[in-house]
Design a protein around this motif. Sequence first.
Motif, mmCIF file in Angstrom:
data_model
loop_
_atom_site.group_PDB
_atom_site.id
_atom_site.type_symbol
_atom_site.label_atom_id
_atom_site.label_comp_id
_atom_site.label_asym_id
_atom_site.label_seq_id
_atom_site.Cartn_x
_atom_site.Cartn_y
_atom_site.Cartn_z
ATOM 1 N N SER A 1 25.717 -16.321 -26.534
ATOM 2 C CA SER A 1 25.511 -14.931 -26.947
ATOM 3 C C SER A 1 26.451 -14.003 -26.200
ATOM 4 O O SER A 1 27.023 -13.086 -26.760
ATOM 5 C CB SER A 1 24.054 -14.533 -26.690
ATOM 6 O OG SER A 1 23.860 -13.185 -26.965
ATOM 7 N N ALA A 2 26.609 -14.250 -24.881
ATOM 8 C CA ALA A 2 27.479 -13.399 -24.086
ATOM 9 C C ALA A 2 28.924 -13.515 -24.541
ATOM 10 O O ALA A 2 29.652 -12.534 -24.620
ATOM 11 C CB ALA A 2 27.367 -13.772 -22.606
ATOM 12 N N SER B 1 29.472 -11.490 -27.794
ATOM 13 C CA SER B 1 28.930 -10.134 -27.906
ATOM 14 C C SER B 1 29.984 -9.060 -28.118
ATOM 15 O O SER B 1 29.647 -7.921 -28.398
ATOM 16 C CB SER B 1 28.103 -9.803 -26.657
ATOM 17 O OG SER B 1 28.948 -9.746 -25.540
ATOM 18 N N GLU C 1 27.788 -3.813 -30.797
ATOM 19 C CA GLU C 1 27.530 -5.099 -31.456
ATOM 20 C C GLU C 1 26.320 -4.991 -32.382
ATOM 21 O O GLU C 1 26.274 -5.609 -33.441
ATOM 22 C CB GLU C 1 27.280 -6.179 -30.400
ATOM 23 C CG GLU C 1 26.840 -7.537 -30.930
ATOM 24 C CD GLU C 1 27.954 -8.302 -31.618
ATOM 25 O OE1 GLU C 1 27.630 -9.302 -32.282
ATOM 26 O OE2 GLU C 1 29.130 -7.898 -31.500
ATOM 27 N N MET D 1 19.163 -3.767 -20.609
ATOM 28 C CA MET D 1 19.929 -3.102 -21.663
ATOM 29 C C MET D 1 19.132 -1.911 -22.189
ATOM 30 O O MET D 1 17.975 -2.047 -22.578
ATOM 31 C CB MET D 1 20.199 -4.093 -22.803
ATOM 32 C CG MET D 1 20.910 -3.503 -24.012
ATOM 33 S SD MET D 1 22.585 -2.990 -23.660
ATOM 34 C CE MET D 1 23.004 -2.142 -25.179
ATOM 35 N N ALA E 1 18.763 -5.778 -26.586
ATOM 36 C CA ALA E 1 19.831 -6.734 -26.303
ATOM 37 C C ALA E 1 20.200 -7.563 -27.520
ATOM 38 O O ALA E 1 21.006 -8.471 -27.437
ATOM 39 C CB ALA E 1 19.422 -7.647 -25.149
ATOM 40 N N GLU F 1 28.044 -2.694 -21.577
ATOM 41 C CA GLU F 1 26.864 -2.103 -22.213
ATOM 42 C C GLU F 1 27.242 -1.404 -23.520
ATOM 43 O O GLU F 1 26.540 -1.522 -24.535
ATOM 44 C CB GLU F 1 26.206 -1.118 -21.256
ATOM 45 C CG GLU F 1 24.875 -0.580 -21.759
ATOM 46 C CD GLU F 1 24.222 0.367 -20.777
ATOM 47 O OE1 GLU F 1 22.998 0.271 -20.572
ATOM 48 O OE2 GLU F 1 24.942 1.228 -20.215
ATOM 49 N N GLN G 1 27.869 -4.034 -26.134
ATOM 50 C CA GLN G 1 26.621 -4.635 -26.619
ATOM 51 C C GLN G 1 25.934 -3.685 -27.600
ATOM 52 O O GLN G 1 25.390 -4.110 -28.620
ATOM 53 C CB GLN G 1 25.688 -4.935 -25.453
ATOM 54 C CG GLN G 1 24.346 -5.542 -25.842
ATOM 55 C CD GLN G 1 24.512 -6.907 -26.478
ATOM 56 O OE1 GLN G 1 25.226 -7.758 -25.973
ATOM 57 N NE2 GLN G 1 23.843 -7.126 -27.596
ATOM 58 N N ARG H 1 27.211 -11.514 -18.013
ATOM 59 C CA ARG H 1 25.784 -11.349 -18.297
ATOM 60 C C ARG H 1 25.133 -12.714 -18.438
ATOM 61 O O ARG H 1 25.715 -13.652 -18.964
ATOM 62 C CB ARG H 1 25.576 -10.528 -19.574
ATOM 63 C CG ARG H 1 26.046 -9.101 -19.441
ATOM 64 C CD ARG H 1 25.452 -8.237 -20.543
ATOM 65 N NE ARG H 1 25.796 -8.724 -21.864
ATOM 66 C CZ ARG H 1 26.905 -8.384 -22.515
ATOM 67 N NH1 ARG H 1 27.791 -7.604 -21.932
ATOM 68 N NH2 ARG H 1 27.143 -8.841 -23.723
ATOM 69 N N ALA I 1 31.658 -9.647 -20.542
ATOM 70 C CA ALA I 1 30.592 -10.203 -21.382
ATOM 71 C C ALA I 1 30.015 -11.464 -20.776
ATOM 72 O O ALA I 1 28.803 -11.668 -20.748
ATOM 73 C CB ALA I 1 31.141 -10.511 -22.774
#
Length: 289
Positions: free
Chosen positions: A90-91, A94, A53, A1, A72, A47, A50, A121, A118
């Motif tokens: 988390s994914a 996100s 986020e 990231m 990240a 990306e 993220q 990842r 998402a």
Amino acid sequence: MRNPYTVLGVNKNADADEIKSAFRKLAKKFHPDQNPDDPKAKEHFAEANQAYEILGDKAKRRQFDSGAIDNAGKPRHPGFDMGRAGGARSARSSFSAGDEMLREFFGSSFGNAAREAAQSRVADFSFDLHVTLEEVAREALVEAKFSDGRKLAVKLPRGTEDKQVIRLRGQGNADRLGKRSDALATIHIRPHATYRREGYDLHYDLPVSLKQAVFGAKTPVDTLTGKIAIMVPAWSSSDKVLRLRGKGMPKPDTGHGDLFVHVRIMLPNERDADLEAFLGSEITSTGFF
């Protein structure tokens, strides 16, 4: 990231409206539904989400700007590992920051495409790597074996310490797009049969005979870089310490620790009649018996 500011193409002084506008443009440009034949679009879309986020949330943006979290959104801690379950959670979450805004111009189609990107990842992969003291001293290449059968030569950094975590970029698990996460190797230095390590210094027990302790002697000593000869001074008591500068472990930047040689007086393995007779006569002459 990458750095989220770089991803969105804004500077660190950008306000909330600038950040939101930059995210809108990227989301429209790379939305998977808009680019069905471009496999890279999904990666760019994920990306951008993220990045938003982090920068679209005031609290997370403050944490990132202060260095508390990384690109990240993970805490900056050398031994921290989200784990497989935590990474998946988390994914899945996100895209929460941009969900409502994206639905405004993508409608319900946003949900499946965005969450699919998402969930592709994966979290960093953590494993233990056991090495010897000699390998650490040589900054050696050691072999790491992964559960999927892969083997990787890992270069030990200068000054490696026990429990130190080494990040191996792009060597973790592969996501659905084939992009690999990082692997985090926790170094475990095996106990040594000869040396005791204290920081970057080493301690070594040197057995000498009673005669060598009394009269002194040139004695070979093993170091991590080979044998050397040292002079044991006459009348050395047991546990006398001799310091060999620069013969210890390499330090992270430059130089080495020291090697401390502890003299240990050892009696012969078999009984020595002459020694017993000499000591007996000395004791008798002093009037102790």
